[in-house]
Every structure is written in structure tokens, then in C-alpha cells.
Design an enzyme around this catalytic site. Structure first.
Site, PDB file in Angstrom:
ATOM      1  N   TYR A 152      18.411  36.857  69.149  1.00 42.88           N
ATOM      2  CA  TYR A 152      19.548  36.785  68.235  1.00 42.88           C
ATOM      3  C   TYR A 152      20.788  36.467  69.061  1.00 42.88           C
ATOM      4  CZ  TYR A 152      16.271  38.908  64.937  1.00 42.88           C
ATOM      5  OH  TYR A 152      15.180  39.156  64.150  1.00 42.88           O
TER       6      TYR A 152
ATOM      7  N   GLN B 176      20.674  43.703  63.595  1.00 45.03           N
ATOM      8  CA  GLN B 176      21.142  42.329  63.528  1.00 45.03           C
ATOM      9  C   GLN B 176      22.236  42.295  62.463  1.00 45.03           C
ATOM     10  OE1 GLN B 176      19.734  37.763  63.038  1.00 45.03           O
ATOM     11  NE2 GLN B 176      18.366  39.259  62.163  1.00 45.03           N
TER      12      GLN B 176
ATOM     13  N   THR C 138       9.149  36.451  60.961  1.00 44.96           N
ATOM     14  CA  THR C 138       8.759  36.188  59.572  1.00 44.96           C
ATOM     15  C   THR C 138       9.096  34.784  59.082  1.00 44.96           C
ATOM     16  OG1 THR C 138      10.852  37.197  58.965  1.00 44.96           O
ATOM     17  CG2 THR C 138       8.913  38.570  58.759  1.00 44.96           C
TER      18      THR C 138
ATOM     19  N   TYR D 117      20.440  30.536  67.477  1.00 42.85           N
ATOM     20  CA  TYR D 117      21.693  30.931  66.818  1.00 42.85           C
ATOM     21  C   TYR D 117      22.899  30.234  67.450  1.00 42.85           C
ATOM     22  CZ  TYR D 117      19.515  34.826  64.198  1.00 42.85           C
ATOM     23  OH  TYR D 117      18.789  35.590  63.339  1.00 42.85           O
TER      24      TYR D 117
END
Ligand SMILES: Cc1cc2nc3c(=O)[nH]c(=O)nc-3n(C[C@H](O)[C@H](O)[C@H](O)COP(=O)(O)OP(=O)(O)OC[C@H]3O[C@@H](n4cnc5c(N)ncnc54)[C@H](O)[C@@H]3O)c2cc1C
Ligand SMILES: *[C@@H]1O[C@H](CO)[C@@H](O)[C@H](O)[C@H]1NC(C)=O
Ligand SMILES: *[C@@H]1O[C@H](CO)[C@@H](O)[C@H](O)[C@H]1NC(C)=O
Ligand SMILES: *[C@@H]1O[C@H](CO)[C@@H](O)[C@H](O)[C@H]1NC(C)=O
Ligand SMILES: *[C@@H]1O[C@H](CO)[C@@H](O)[C@H](O)[C@H]1NC(C)=O
Ligand SMILES: *[C@@H]1O[C@H](CO)[C@@H](O)[C@H](O)[C@H]1NC(C)=O
Length: 507
Positions: free
Chosen positions: A464, A421, A158, A101
């Protein structure tokens, strides 16, 4: 990928006429070192460099000193030695899938040597229910290879394009993680290239301190070239469910409270669950979906989900419950019609995200949940960003993430019940990022924290990455009480901080 055209002679000649001689000389000696080592190298003067230096998150643009594409751990080691010879002027960053990120796979700053692992894609499923894969593999390719060789499976995120190297280094959470753990919990051993260019093994019995540290903070310790992981028999029945509600903030608060209570008290490990909150486009209309996967039979699922639906109390506007085989379930969740990343192009985005891990001993109050829904009911309808919020259940009864002791690995969020998130991007995924974007996401977080007691303790999920956290914040939110142990192991394995980026250990 491009190749180097300019000769060393040309670089030396240009050195003579460039004012900034020191850095030019440093860059050309790095590149000539890499080339002499026979490593495929892309320098800033190579065609293709700009493309190779793009970050997944286009909010960031960094110019590496060079990007190398090693074929083996030996190549990685040779590249690391070339950077080490720069006496600390060139930091080194591994890039596996490039999905950080904060663009930390590019070093999170200008001037890094980027070790791109995409040419290292070996993967072997062993006869003892383990698998060995190099870290150039993306998650989708790992999943396919495991299933195609004996119906094996791993719990992981995922998105098929996320790189196995970065993902395993910070956690690696997926809907099967409550049943099988984070990726780093499934790791049995790793091959690591250290800052001195040595290639070592790390496991519970070999370099156990390094093994502890790479399971949660690998980018600060070395470049993991290969992992050996435990695998599992892929479940035959994978039920993907979703119940969607379009409600006012008061009802959304009730639904979310039911999610929180059920998560703590009732969700069995075979249930992967998230509350997904999306854009409704209308003021004070909240779109909230309870969704996930149940790994088991339909009759068992119906029993498991009934208490949650009854606590929610209102009927969903829409619902879907479908049973899939393993690979089709991953394809459905991945959202791009294939797991094979050779068959489709990678995407990108321009975004900012924050993570808020709610600990099971300090759940949100109704007031805080209401504060959040009031905020998104208002600002969520007027922001210039596209946004979503996912609250992913990590912990709860019987969760394998929760079952590991907080000091067994450097991943220190074992008491995290669920993780928010909060994610906002530009509406066409391209730069520029909307001017209100940072405030919109930051205020989403404070709409919760400002309603909790001032000494309320929470964490963040390091995968994240939020590059705006202060050092005091990321040290405690990612690594908690075990940060000081990380610092001491770091001084042994990466003493000169050759592997460094804005949130690396010791910075
Ligand atoms: C679209 C999308 C979906 C996501 N979905 C999920 C999800 O479902 N679950 C989840 O847990 N996370 C998810 N993530 C977060 C993801 O796990 C992290 O961004 C992860 O770090 C990405 O790994 P990478 O290899 O692709 O990234 P990179 O940018 O290549 O690497 C990330 C960091 O790890 C370092 N690194 C990379 N490879 C190695 C290595 N071999 N050895 C040591 N350090 C290394 C890099 O230097 C950098 O600091 C998602 C991210 C995106 C963008
Ligand atoms: C790249 O090219 C520029 C200008 O053409 C030159 O000044 C510089 O030295 C070159 N850098 C390297 C690393 O070759
Ligand atoms: C690094 O330091 C050593 C020892 O001081 C010196 O010999 C060498 O030239 C330096 N290398 C660079 C690239 O500055
Ligand atoms: C993905 O597709 C490529 C190209 O068709 C093929 O060579 C490769 O074997 C496939 N990978 C898997 C894991 O099926
Ligand atoms: C926070 O403060 C309250 C009131 O002073 C106290 O009861 C509680 O134990 C504190 N919680 C933590 C986590 O320190
Ligand atoms: C990690 O932190 C916990 C909680 O403070 C502490 O008990 C433990 O000793 C620490 N573990 C290590 C390995 O330092």
C-alpha cells in the site's frame, strides 16, 4: 497497445532541428536498440502511447521513454540491456498489473523504460503441488488456472486485476494468508532478469541473497519473469461473513477494541478477518463491519466467532453468513463477477492511501482508538472524498504470516498484528483528486499516532505504497532493521540503480 510507426530516419532528422539534442538522441537510440532487438515497442510518438502510459491511480501522470511488451525472459533481458546502454539516463521499471498506488509500474517518474509483462501469461500447475506462472498473469487468472487444474489454490489479494508480479514483490496479502502465508511466503523459486541483462534463478539454494531480497523488495533488484509457488488444496467450505454496526464513536471504540483483543488472543489461522470502516454520511455515526472468511465448517465457525460477537456486546444492524465453494468465494470477494480478466475491462481510480501496521507488542490504546473514531465521525462526514478504512488481520496466534522469522525474507513486518489501510478517492474515480484529500488521510493517521506515546513504533505495508513518506519513514516502516542488508545486496545485483523509482532501495 499501439505500434511504432515513425522510422529511425525520421527520428534522426528531427534530432537535427530540436534544441534538446542530447535527450532526443538518447531516446531515439533507446528506441532503435529496442526495435533492433525485435521487441514490441511503443514510443511517445506512437499512437496508443497515451493510453498505454495511463496509471491505475490517475492522481499520477508520467511519460515513459518507451513501453515494451516482451514475449519472453529473453526479450526482457534484451530490453534491459538497451536501457543499460543509456549509461544510467533511463531507469527501468517492470509493470505487471499496473496497480501500484504510486504508479511505480511507470517508474514513478518521467523518462523510464516500462517493461510491460502483459504478454507473458504462461501458467502451469505441476504434479508436485507447485505451480509456475509468468508475471504477466493477474491474480484472478492465476486463481482460476490453479483451481481448474486439480482444485489448487494460493493465498493472495482479493482484486482479480492486481498483477502477480508487483503483488508478490511487496507481500501479497489475502484473507487466506493467515492460513497459508503471503504470496512471497509461498514462493519456492523465481526467474529474474538482472541489471546486466542476465537471466538467473533465485531460491533458497541458488542466489539465496537475491531470493531473500526479492521477497519483499523485488522492484529494486530485477524483473521477476516467473515464479514457482507452493499450492494448497482449495477448501471445500468457505464461509463469508459480515456483521455491520452503525454506532457512535464510543461504541465504535468498544467494537474495535474487541476486534483488536480477539485478533491477538483468539483468532485461529483458518479465520481471515477485517474491520471495515465506511462512510455513513452522517456526523458522529460510524459504519463499522466485522467481515472476512472462515475456511471450515459452519459449526466450527460459530464457535470461533462467538467470543468476538460477545465482546462486541451490541447487536449488529445487519449480518450475513454464507457458505461458498472456492472459486465462487473469490468471485464474491473480488466484486466484479468474474476472475477471468479477459472477460471484463480493468478499472482505475484517483486516490491517496496510507498504511499503518500495528505491531502485536504495541497495540493501540483505547484513547488512540477513540481519537480515530472522533476524527472520522467529524471529518469523515464533511470531506469531499469517498473513503474507506480497512483494518486487516495479518498476525495473531498461529498465523502463517507471523510464523516466518522477521529476517527470513525482506518483508519485515512479521510482528504486525493488523494493518490499517486508509484510502480516499475522488467520488467519480476521475481526476482531479479533491483538494482536502491528502490532509484528510494524513490527519486520519495522526488521529491515532498523536494519541500514542511519542516513541511508539509502528510499520507500514509496502504494497500500500505511500509516495509521500520521507526516505527515513519508508525505509523504517517498510523494511525495518533489515534495510541495511537490502542496501548491501542491492550493490551486488543492481549496482548502478538501473531499476530505480522514488522509493527504491539505496535512493
Ligand atoms: C484495487 C486494488 C486492490 C488491492 N488489493 C490488495 C490486496 O487485497 N492485498 C494486497 O496485498 N495488496 C493489494 N493491493 C496492492 C497491490 O498488491 C500492489 O499495488 C501491487 O504492487 C500491485 O502489483 P501490480 O503488478 O498490479 O502493480 P505494478 O504497478 O505493475 O507494479 C508494482 C511495483 O512492482 C514492480 N513490479 C511489477 N512487476 C514486477 C516484476 N515482475 N518484477 C519486479 N518488480 C515488479 C513495479 O515496477 C512497481 O514498482 C491492491 C491494489 C489495488 C489497486
Ligand atoms: C517525437 O516527435 C517529436 C516531434 O514530432 C520529435 O521532436 C521527437 O524527436 C520524436 N521523438 C522520438 C523518440 O522519436
Ligand atoms: C555510454 O558510455 C560509453 C562509454 O563511455 C559510450 O561509448 C557510449 O556512447 C555512451 N552511450 C550513450 C547512449 O550515451
Ligand atoms: C478467460 O477467458 C478467455 C476468453 O474467453 C479464455 O480464452 C481463457 O481461457 C479464460 N481463462 C481462464 C483461466 O479460464
Ligand atoms: C517508550 O518510552 C516509555 C517511557 O519512557 C518506556 O517505558 C518504553 O519502554 C519506551 N518504549 C519503546 C518502544 O521504546
Ligand atoms: C534483520 O534484523 C534483525 C533485527 O534487528 C537482526 O537480528 C538480523 O540480524 C537482521 N537480518 C539480517 C539478515 O541482516
Amino acid at each position: 497497445m499501439g505500434f511504432l510507426h515513425s522510422s529511425i530516419r525520421a527520428q534522426v532528422l528531427s534530432f537535427l532541428v530540436v534544441a534538446n539534442a542530447a535527450s532526443t538522441w538518447g531516446a531515439s537510440s533507446l528506441i532503435s536498440c529496442l526495435q533492433s532487438a525485435g521487441i514490441n515497442t511503443v514510443s511517445p510518438n506512437t499512437s496508443g502511447f497515451t493510453q498505454d502510459a495511463l496509471a491505475f491511480n490517475r492522481r499520477f501522470e508520467y511519460t515513459p521513454a518507451a513501453i515494451v511488451f516482451p514475449q519472453s525472459a529473453q526479450d526482457v533481458a534484451a530490453a534491459v540491456k538497451c536501457a543499460a546502454a543509456s549509461n544510467g539516463t533511463v531507469p527501468v521499471a517492470a509493470r505487471s498489473g499496473g496497480h501500484s498506488y504510486g504508479a511505480f509500474g511507470l517508474g514513478g517518474q518521467d523518462g523510464a523504460l516500462v517493461v510491460d509483462l502483459s504478454q507473458m501469461k504462461n501458467i502451469v500447475v505441476n504434479s508436485d503441488e507447485t505451480a509456475t506462472f509468468q508475471t504477466g498473469n493477474r491474480l484472478g487468472d492465476v486463481a482460476l488456472a490453479l483451481f481448474n487444474n486439480g482444485g489448487r489454490a494460493l493465498a493472495h489479494g482479493t482484486c482479480p486485476y492486481v498483477g502477480s508480479g508487483g503483488h508478490a514483490g511487496c507481500g501479497g496479502f489475502g484473507l487466506a494468508s493467515r492460513m497459508w502465508g503471503l504470496v512471497l511466503d509461498q514462493v519456492e523459486s523465481a526467474e529474474v532478469v538482472l541489471a546486466d541483462g542476465s537471466i538467473v534463478q533465485a531460491s533458497a539454494s541458488t542466489n539465496s541473497d537475491l531470493f531473500w531480497a526479492i521477497r519483499g523488495a523485488s522492484p529494486s533488484f530485477g524483473i521477476v519473469t516467473e515464479y514457482k509457488v507452493k499450492t494448497h488444496a482449495a477448501p471445500a467450505s468457505n464461509i463469508i461473513f459480515s456483521y455491520s454496526y452503525s454506532v457512535n464513536p464510543a461504541t465504535a471504540t468498544k467494537i474495535f477494541t474487541a476486534f483488536q483483543t480477539f485478533s491477538q488472543s483468539s483468532a485461529p489461522p483458518e479465520l481471515g478477518l477485517q474491520a471495515s470502516i465506511g462512510q455513513s454520511g452522517q456526523k458522529n455515526v460510524i459504519s463499522i463491519t466485522l467481515t472476512g472468511v472462515y475456511y471450515g465448517s459452519t459449526s466450527a465457525f460459530n464457535k470461533v466467532i462467538a467470543p468476538l460477537l460477545s465482546a462486541v456486546g451490541v447487536s449488529p444492524q445487519s449480518k450475513s453468513v454464507k457458505t461458498y465453494a472456492w472459486v465462487p468465494s473469490l468471485v464474491e470477494l473480488g466484486g466484479i463477477n468474474t476472475l477471468n480478466t479477459s472477460l471484463s475491462g480493468d478499472s482505475h481510480d484517483t486516490f491517496f492511501a496510507k498504511s499503518l501496521m500495528v505491531h502485536e507488542d504495541a497495540l493501540l490504546t483505547t484513547t488512540a482508538i477513540r481519537g480515530f473514531f472522533d476524527y472520522i465521525g467529524n471529518q469523515g462526514a464533511s470531506t469531499d472524498t469517498s473513503w474507506f478504512v480497512l483494518a486487516d488481520l495479518f498476525g495473531g496466534k498461529g498465523s502463517k504470516v507471523r510464523a516466518v522469522s522477521n529476517d527470513d525474507t525482506a518483508y519485515s513486518q512479521r510482528k504486525g498484528l493488523y494493518n490499517f489501510q486508509m484510502y480516499a478517492s475522488s467520488s467519480n474515480s476521475q481526476p482531479p483528486f479533491p483538494a482536502d484529500g491528502l490532509d484528510f488521510v494524513n490527519n486520519m493517521l495522526t488521529s491515532i499516532t498523536s494519541k500514542m506515546p511519542s516513541n511508539w513504533s509502528f510499520g507500514a505495508y509496502a504494497c500500500y505504497t505511500d509516495p509521500t513518506l520521507t526516505p527515513a519513514q519508508w525505509k523504517s516502516q517498510y523494511y525495518g532493521d533489515n534495510y541495511s542488508r537490502l542496501v548491501s545486496i542491492h550493490s551486488k545485483y543492481n549496482p548502478s540503480s538501473l531499476f530505480r523509482y522514488p522509493q527504491s532501495i539505496g535512493s
